[in-house]
Write an enzyme that holds these catalytic residues in place. Sequence first.
Site, mmCIF file in Angstrom:
data_model
loop_
_atom_site.group_PDB
_atom_site.id
_atom_site.type_symbol
_atom_site.label_atom_id
_atom_site.label_comp_id
_atom_site.label_asym_id
_atom_site.label_seq_id
_atom_site.Cartn_x
_atom_site.Cartn_y
_atom_site.Cartn_z
ATOM 1 N N ARG A 224 34.772 -38.203 -15.181
ATOM 2 C CA ARG A 224 34.604 -38.623 -14.050
ATOM 3 C C ARG A 224 35.016 -37.616 -12.830
ATOM 4 N NH1 ARG A 224 31.733 -41.961 -15.984
ATOM 5 N NH2 ARG A 224 31.928 -44.401 -15.844
ATOM 6 N N HIS A 272 25.188 -36.400 -11.768
ATOM 7 C CA HIS A 272 25.734 -37.288 -12.522
ATOM 8 C C HIS A 272 24.422 -37.683 -13.414
ATOM 9 C CE1 HIS A 272 28.820 -40.857 -12.924
ATOM 10 N NE2 HIS A 272 28.237 -40.480 -14.053
#
Length: 309
Positions: A224, A272
Amino acid sequence: MKIIFASAHADPDSWMKPLQALIPAAEIHPWLDGGPSIDAQLAIVWNPPQDLFLRESGLKAVFNLGAGVDAVVKLPGLAEDVAVIRLEDAGMSAQMAEYAVYALVRASRQFDEYEMQQQQQLWRPLGNIKRKEWTVGVMGMGVMGARVAQTLAGLDYPVAGWSRSAKQIPGIESYSGEGGLPVFLARTRVLINLLPLTADTTGILCRNTLAQLPGGAYVINLGRGEHLVEEDLLSLLDSGHLRGATLDVFRQEPLPKGHPFWRDRRITITPHTAAASLREETIEQVAGKIRQYMAGETLSGVVLRDRGY
C-alpha cells in the site's frame, strides 16, 4: 437472506448477476447513495461507502472483493461482532509474482540502464549478473508474499522472507518480529513489500528501515502507498544509499500531476496494476464462501481484527 452489494466497480451488474446466479437462496441488492436500509445481513464490498455500517446496522458479515481490507476495517460503525472475510488469491498471486520478476530482473540485469543507452544510441554491453549478490527480501509472507518468494528463489536468487510471526517455506530464509527485522534488512539488496496495511505497518518503509539496507539497494513497493514515507525514499535516493525503486501504490491515487516521482528516472511507476483480482475467480470464491456461511460452515480468510488482516 438479504445481501447488499456496495462496490466502487463501474459496472455493478456485471458482478451482481453472476453472484445472484450462484447464490439463488439470497437476495442481492445494489447500494444506492442516499437510499434506505434494506436490513441486509451480509455485504459484498470493494472500497465501500463511508456510511455502509451506519445505514446497514444489522450486518453480520462482510465479504471483501480484494485481499486488502484496510478500506473496510476503518469505516465508522463497524461492530466487533461483524465478521470481515477477505479474498484469498483469486489469480492475484501469479500476477504479483510476474510483477516482482519484472522489477527485480529489470534492476539485476540492468535493463533500465540499457533503456537509457538506447535513447543515446549507445552499444555498450554491461557486466554479467552475479546472482548471489542480488539478495532479495520479501516483507509479508502471506499467500502472495510466499508465491513471490518461491518464484524468485526458483530463478536462483537468494531470497528471505520477513513476517510478524515465523513462517517456514522451503528454500526461503525466514525472519520474523521486531528482533528479526534488522538482520533481514542488512542482508537484503532488493526489498519487496507485500505487507498488509495496519497501524503497525503504516510508514514502515521509512528512513530508519530503508537506511538499514546495504548501499545501492533497490525498493519495490507492492503493498500500500501508506507503507512508504515518500520523502524518506527521495532523500535516500539523493544521498546515493538507494539505487532505485519500482512503485505500484501511492499515498494519493491517482498520483498527482507534478509529484516528484513522475520525473525521477530512478523511480519506475505503474498505476496500481501489479495484481488485480480476476472477476470470474473472485465471484466464484465469494459466492462459495457465502454459501458456506449460510450453511453454518467454517470459513477461511476471516480477518483477525486485532491484526488487521
